[in-house]
Design a protein around this motif. Structure first.
Motif, PDB file in Angstrom:
ATOM      1  N   CYS A 779       0.831  -1.213   0.000  1.00  0.00           N
ATOM      2  CA  CYS A 779       0.000   0.000   0.000  1.00  0.00           C
ATOM      3  C   CYS A 779       0.863   1.260   0.000  1.00  0.00           C
ATOM      4  O   CYS A 779       0.579   2.232  -0.710  1.00  0.00           O
ATOM      5  N   SER A 780       1.901   1.218   0.789  1.00  0.00           N
ATOM      6  CA  SER A 780       2.799   2.373   0.853  1.00  0.00           C
ATOM      7  C   SER A 780       3.483   2.600  -0.494  1.00  0.00           C
ATOM      8  O   SER A 780       3.615   3.740  -0.944  1.00  0.00           O
ATOM      9  N   GLN A 783       0.940   4.099  -3.026  1.00  0.00           N
ATOM     10  CA  GLN A 783       0.729   5.523  -2.785  1.00  0.00           C
ATOM     11  C   GLN A 783       1.929   6.352  -3.265  1.00  0.00           C
ATOM     12  O   GLN A 783       1.770   7.419  -3.858  1.00  0.00           O
ATOM     13  N   HIS A 784       3.121   5.843  -3.035  1.00  0.00           N
ATOM     14  CA  HIS A 784       4.319   6.561  -3.479  1.00  0.00           C
ATOM     15  C   HIS A 784       4.382   6.633  -5.003  1.00  0.00           C
ATOM     16  O   HIS A 784       4.710   7.682  -5.570  1.00  0.00           O
ATOM     17  N   ARG A 786       1.839   6.495  -7.076  1.00  0.00           N
ATOM     18  CA  ARG A 786       0.794   7.390  -7.565  1.00  0.00           C
ATOM     19  C   ARG A 786       1.202   8.847  -7.404  1.00  0.00           C
ATOM     20  O   ARG A 786       0.953   9.679  -8.273  1.00  0.00           O
ATOM     21  N   THR A 787       1.846   9.156  -6.291  1.00  0.00           N
ATOM     22  CA  THR A 787       2.311  10.537  -6.073  1.00  0.00           C
ATOM     23  C   THR A 787       3.352  10.925  -7.119  1.00  0.00           C
ATOM     24  O   THR A 787       3.314  12.032  -7.668  1.00  0.00           O
ATOM     25  N   ARG A 861      -4.144  13.557   4.619  1.00  0.00           N
ATOM     26  CA  ARG A 861      -3.901  12.882   3.333  1.00  0.00           C
ATOM     27  C   ARG A 861      -2.627  12.059   3.361  1.00  0.00           C
ATOM     28  O   ARG A 861      -2.476  11.105   2.609  1.00  0.00           O
ATOM     29  N   LEU A 864      -1.563   6.820   5.616  1.00  0.00           N
ATOM     30  CA  LEU A 864      -1.786   5.712   4.689  1.00  0.00           C
ATOM     31  C   LEU A 864      -3.038   4.943   5.087  1.00  0.00           C
ATOM     32  O   LEU A 864      -3.244   4.608   6.260  1.00  0.00           O
ATOM     33  N   TYR A 867      -5.664  -0.041   0.646  1.00  0.00           N
ATOM     34  CA  TYR A 867      -5.867   0.195  -0.784  1.00  0.00           C
ATOM     35  C   TYR A 867      -7.341   0.000  -1.144  1.00  0.00           C
ATOM     36  O   TYR A 867      -7.978  -0.975  -0.724  1.00  0.00           O
ATOM     37  N   TYR A 893      -7.453  11.596  -8.954  1.00  0.00           N
ATOM     38  CA  TYR A 893      -7.171  10.163  -9.093  1.00  0.00           C
ATOM     39  C   TYR A 893      -6.917   9.809 -10.549  1.00  0.00           C
ATOM     40  O   TYR A 893      -5.992   9.066 -10.869  1.00  0.00           O
TER      41      TYR A 893
END
Length: 1213
Positions: A779-780, A783-784, A786-787, A861, A864, A867, A893
């Motif tokens: 999950c981390s 997120q990374h 996607r950023t 935000r 975390l 997902y 998104y």
């Protein structure tokens, strides 16, 4: 008569000796042999010296109560400690020949504030396998012996071990003071018994009993006193051990009313009463406290240095006074010698060493750095080090020297820093105190002994010579009326074609206009009795041309002309005949007689000293000078004039900084003679802008900033000492102050985090135990990724074009999850790109004050969450409402394929109107309703989500890095449903526990990184430079310094290049004059000069040096250092090679000045510094054993050290 045998003819014997010299008897070494038969002395084999112990066990007790606190091992032996193996002050003194400047092979003394290396650990701390049982493990019969020593007790029990009596926990201090108790030695007890027996025999037993009673009463009194003050003493001691702050700001406005009571016998007195800030500093020096005195130019900071010097004379110690430039050292040497006497002041410069045994030594900061690195014996006796002009630490090239010296000073030396006023004096002093682990007292005053008044001058003729307008006076504010009057006066003389409103930007005029301006100004000042004056001009050529143009100006009387003539003739009598006829000497003599002088780096050193001395005597009325004249020495004038407010700093032209202006303007106003100082800014062309004047005159001075950088000299000097580490030097630099300042707080936070981590509840779930940690990591990572993708898309032109008004996007918010929104506009903020969007919401969330809760703040935000794939869009419950919010690009998104028609301005205006309380009940406008209905229809038509634009195919983002990020993200997302932990009924709670654990672990990692050496800014460069030194074989793979490194430590400039030239024996192919000429390329610094005419051999030498420098630069680039070959070669300037060569060959100075357009003063300074480099190379040749090169370098020094170049300074004779 007996006849003598015939003697062979002399010619035959002589011919034999000449043709066969090996047959001459004197070459037979056997004739010189002398043998002594050895005498057998077998008894010497039986004697062996014991090795002296290096450590001892010391008892640690409470100083007041005598309570036993423990034992610790201390280093007690100083035997064997020398300058070549120890950093201790207790080591044996080095040789007398190197006692002043030290040797490159000597260790420096241990820097103060740096943790010393741990001593040998005690036996109790040794691991079990290294412990020794004295009863069982010792052998009692040596090999080859029949009998040996028996380690047994008197009773014959070989297994018995000695019994150690426990030390008493508490020892009464009265026992120590009165000589009683168990601490008294046996011989003292025997003496007491003998005394008692004698007293009994003499009949004085009663007296002894009375004495015993008095002793018991004294013991009670002492115990009571100790009981009262013991706790207080311990508390003070503990408070001092861990001070909360290393800096103390002294209130300079506070009156020291009891100064004479606190210092009844001052070490030094003056004919005037010291100011308050000077008294505060004197009080602190009497207590041996370190001080930082920041005050304006000419405020009297030197008083503090003078008192420190007198204290060292009183204490029979030493003081070192450092200055940023050699000329300032010479001037201070003369001033201090007049104050303290010839025998008490010494001078150390690169080429001069006068009275090095004196209690006060004056030197440049570079000399002190060399003495510290080379372990000079002088450092042992130093009580104070005075850093004058410490704001020079801002210098880009040499500022690092101040930081090195401050870090390397031993702990016993007090620090006195003198500086112009700086805004961050507290911060800088705090760094020094924290680095040296001693309190720093800051004394900062803005008071001027002579206040300044600033004026604009617009006159340029006799008729306009009175156009002087005050712009800043006592009010410390810009006088707008005076500024406007200056504008008007300038405007009246401007032709109608060139006239305009306001200030102009023109800065330069022609020489004729300059002459008229100077003539009118000087006449006006002469009438108002405002001479002498210093005219600061930021160009050597303009200084000379201004002085040349004033041929009709005569400012001296007949008596003054005679005095100038006598002094000038006496000063130039030191020069040889041809040097007295140099064009600059003749020119200077002519203008000085008229009261005009010129002072800049192009002037011969002896001429500059003549000008300075005449100026101090008041015989020079008008002095054209560059800004170096304002450095350090107190040479005030009545008036200071600025030729311009712009200068070229070597990189670009710019306006003067406030600190530079204040430093030069501070020369105006003579203490005790003038009530105010006059500062005039010439408006030769146009009046400067008021904003520029405001910033320059009333602006904040430049803050002290670190210029710390790694040099090969620093690395090699530290790495040759095993106990000193370069990382410690970097960590304690001013550049790392922001990190080290919070080190204690970070350690406490880390300790608390470790306790929190241990107190975390252990996850006890058979489902989540299987793969929850892996799921959290995935999950981390998603997120990374996607950023990173969103950040890249928001900078791509195609994506930004797609996000135009009307585009429908999918947002991911903390309140509604995935929801649709339509873009209204986009903005570019400083931190990130933002978008104004209209989105659907529930009833009650449509108001602006709810926007943050809907979108979620940045802190939320960053938390975390598990997902969540796009499986459904948010649809409002009940009545459909909308809101207009500004979101960051990272909340988008995806970008959908849909575009709706919106009237963005009407939507925003309508929404803003409905936020007004009285209009909150109004119905939305048609534009808002239309956009809301469009989003609602799309949400109902595509409940699982709208099709998104493909970044690669439709947005044409073809970057390979972006594609890899997208592929990795899609791969991870496809596996998220395969984890077992998501099926746990308490998954959300367990995921929160995992998140808390991961967050604590991350914070711990960040804090450990900040506390480690890995966080040092210069650590990557340090590793790169170490690799360079290894490649060039200055170090081996274990970072042990090699012969090349030892040689480089002897050289103080361009050490790597010169060492490589030595080891490739390039200098062996040249004669001494040629070597001196080629070495000038590392000394000469002027960028533009005439092209030299070199011989073929010198051209070959230039090519060899450039090839070596290129090889070093390529090696540095190979290991990642940002340096170019072009820049490296540009630093080598061969413009004076011909001049130095001819000078070394014996040509007169008058003739060599014709070979180049470089100023005489720069030539002299280059050759003087060249002598220092020749000495360094000579020492290096001695280290490697090259006797031929050693002789050549000695010859080089002899050839160049002559005549006017090395004429003695007027300050030292």
């Amino acid at each position: 008569m007996q006849e003598f045998p015939p003697h062979p003819p002399l010619s035959a014997g002589l011919e034999e000796f000449l043709l066969s010299p090996e047959n001459i008897p004197i070459h037979d070494i056997r004739a010189a042999w002398k043998l002594w038969p050895p005498e057998p002395r077998p008894e010497r084999l039986l004697h062996a010296d014991f090795a002296p112990p290096t450590t001892d066990i010391a008892v640690e007790r409470d100083p007041m109560l005598g309570q036993l606190l423990g034992f610790h091992e201390v280093e007690v032996s100083t035997k064997g400690l020398t300058a070549k193996n120890s950093t201790s002050l207790q080591r044996a003194p080095g040789p007398l020949s190197s006692s002043v400047k030290g040797e490159a092979t000597h260790f420096p003394f241990w820097p103060g504030g740096l943790d010393q290396p741990e001593l040998v650990k005690t036996v109790a701390q040794r691991p079990p396998e290294l412990s020794l049982n004295l009863g069982n493990d010792l052998l009692d019969v040596p090999p080859g012996f029949e009998e040996g020593m028996k380690f047994t007790s008197a009773a014959g029990d070989s297994q018995s071990e000695p019994v150690l009596l426990p030390a008493p926990d508490t020892v009464r201090i009265s026992d120590l003071l009165l000589g009683g108790g168990d601490m008294v030695m046996d011989w003292e007890e025997e003496e007491e018994e003998e005394e008692k027996e004698e007293k009994k025999e003499s009949g004085v037993v009663d007296g002894a009993l009375q004495s015993q009673t008095e002793t018991e009463e004294s013991e009670k009194i002492i115990d009571e006193v100790i009981g009262e003050i013991g706790e207080t003493v311990v508390a003070v001691k503990q408070a001092d051990a861990t001070p909360t702050s290393w800096v103390v700001k002294v209130d300079c406005n506070a009156t020291v009313s009891d100064f004479n009571e606190k210092v009844p016998n001052m070490a030094h007195t003056w004919p005037f009463q010291p100011d308050q800030f000077q008294k505060q500093a004197i009080l602190l020096l009497e207590q041996h406290e370190s001080v930082f005195v920041a005050a304006h130019t000419s405020a009297g900071k030197t008083v503090v240095a003078e008192y420190a010097n007198r204290l060292s004379l009183k204490h029979l110690t030493r003081t070192i006074y450092t200055s940023p430039i050699k000329a300032l050292s010479n001037q201070k040497f003369r001033d201090f010698r007049q104050t303290f006497g010839d025998k008490n002041i010494g001078l150390l410069t690169g080429d001069v060493q006068i009275k090095s045994e004196a209690p006060c030594l004056i030197m440049t900061t570079e000399i002190l750095r060399s003495m510290l690195y080379n372990g000079s014996e002088v450092i042992r006796d130093v009580e104070w080090v005075v850093f004058d002009e410490v704001h020079y630490i801002n210098d880009t090239e040499r500022g690092v020297v101040w930081e090195e010296v401050l870090i390397m000073l031993p702990d016993h030396i007090g620090i006195i820093m003198l500086s112009a006023t700086v805004p961050n004096s507290i911060e800088f002093a705090s760094w020094v105190g924290r680095t040296k682990r001693k309190k720093m007292f800051v004394i900062s005053t803005l008071k001027r002994p002579v206040p300044l008044r600033h004026y604009l001058y617009t006159g340029n003729s006799k008729q306009t010579s009175d156009q002087l307008f005050e712009i800043v006076g006592d009010g410390k504010k810009l006088n707008v009326a005076g500024y406007r009057a200056a504008l008007q006066a300038k405007k009246e003389r401007t032709s109608k074609a060139a006239a305009g409103f306001g200030a102009k930007v023109k800065q330069y005029t022609n020489p004729k206009e300059d002459k008229n301006v100077w003539l009118s100004l000087v006449r006006m000042l002469q009438k108002k009795d405002k001479l002498p004056m210093v005219a600061f001009t930021f160009s050597r050529a303009r200084c000379d041309s201004n002085a040349d143009s004033l041929t009709t100006l005569d400012l001296t009387t007949g008596t003054e002309k005679s005095e100038i003539h006598v002094f000038f003739k006496r000063s130039t009598a030191l020069l040889k005949g041809s040097d007295q006829c140099l064009p600059q000497v003749v020119w200077m003599r002519d203008i000085l007689k008229r009261g005009i002088g010129v002072h800049h780096s192009g002037i011969l050193p002896i001429m500059k000293e003549v000008i300075e001395m005449l100026f101090q005597k008041g015989l020079v009325k008008l002095l054209f000078a560059t800004e170096t004249f304002a450095m350090g020495v107190n040479m005030p004038a009545r008036t200071v004039v600025f030729d311009a407010i712009r200068k070229h700093d070597g990189v670009r032209p710019r306006d003067l900084y406030p600190g530079e202006y204040i430093q030069m303007a501070g020369r105006a106003g003579r203490r005790g003679k003038d009530t105010t100082g006059t500062v005039i800014l010439l408006c030769k062309a146009d009046v400067p802008e008021s904003s520029d004047l405001q910033r320059m005159i009333l602006g904040q001075a430049t803050t002290l900033q670190s210029q710390f950088r790694l040099t090969y000299s620093m690395l090699l000097n530290l790495m040759r000492v095993e106990t000193l580490r370069v990382e410690d030097m970097m960590k304690r630099s001013y550049a790392e102050d922001e990190t080290t300042r919070h080190e204690v707080d970070r350690k406490q936070t880390l300790k608390q985090l470790e306790e929190d981590f241990r107190s975390l509840q252990r996850l006890d779930c058979p489902v989540c135990d299987q793969d929850l940690d892996h799921y959290y990591t995935a999950c981390s990572r998603i997120q990374h990724l996607r950023t990173q993708m969103q950040a890249y898309l928001l900078t791509h032109p195609s994506a930004l074009k797609a996000l135009s008004p009307g585009r429908v996007v999918t947002l991911f918010t903390s309140t509604y999850g995935h929801s649709l929104a339509v873009v209204l506009s986009q903005q570019t903020a400083k931190s990130a790109r933002t978008f104004t969007v209209l989105m659907l919401c529930n009833s009650g969330d449509e108001w602006a004050e709810r926007a943050t809760s809907i979108v979620g703040d940045s802190a939320k935000r960053d938390i975390l969450t598990p997902y969540k794939a796009l499986t459904g869009l948010f649809a409002p419950d009940g009545e459909v409402k909308h809101t207009v919010v500004t979101v960051e690009g990272l909340l988008i998104y995806n970008i959908t394929e849909e575009v709706v028609d919106v009237e963005r301005k009407k939507i925003v205006d309508d929404y803003n109107n409905r936020q007004i309380p009285r209009f909150r009940g109004s119905l939305p406008g048609q534009a808002c309703m239309k956009a809301t209905q469009a989003l609602l229809r799309l949400t109902e038509a595509f409940p699982a989500g709208l099709p998104a634009l493909c970044p690669v195919r439709q947005l044409r983002v073809m970057d390979m890095g972006f594609v890899q990020l997208r592929d990795e993200r899609e791969r991870l997302e496809s596996t998220m449903d395969c984890y077992t932990c998501v099926r746990c009924p308490d998954f959300e709670a367990h995921f929160g526990m995992a998140r808390k654990k991961a967050e604590l672990h991350k914070k711990q990692g960040n804090l450990k990184f900040m506390l480690s050496e890995e966080s040092l800014q210069l650590l990557p460069e340090y590793n790169q430079r170490i690799e360079v030194l290894r490649t060039l074989m200055f170090l081996n793979r274990q970072n042990v310094i090699q012969l090349k490194g030892c040689v480089a430590c002897e050289i103080h400039s361009h050490e790597v290049l010169l060492t490589e030239l030595l080891f490739t024996n390039i200098f062996g192919h040249f004669e001494p004059p040629e070597i001196a000429a080629l070495l000038s390329c590392v000394i000469f610094q002027q960028n533009k000069c005439s092209e030299p005419n070199l011989t073929e051999k010198l051209q070959k030498g230039q090519k060899m040096i450039e090839e070596t420098a290129t090889r070093i630069a390529l090696c540095e680039r190979e290991h990642g250092i940002d340096v170019s070959v072009e820049d490296t070669l540009r630093e080598l300037k061969f413009g004076l090679v011909e001049v130095v060569y001819e000078w070394a060959c014996g040509m007169e100075f008058l003739e060599i000045t014709k070979l180049t357009d470089v100023s005489e003063g720069i030539i002299v300074r280059c050759i003087q510094r060249l002598d220092e480099t020749c000495r360094d190379v000579r020492k290096a040749a001695k280290v490697i054993g090259d006797t031929a090169l050693y002789q050549k370098m000695q010859t080089c020094s002899t050839l160049i050290k002559r005549d006017i170049v090395f004429a003695a300074s007027l300050y030292t004779i």
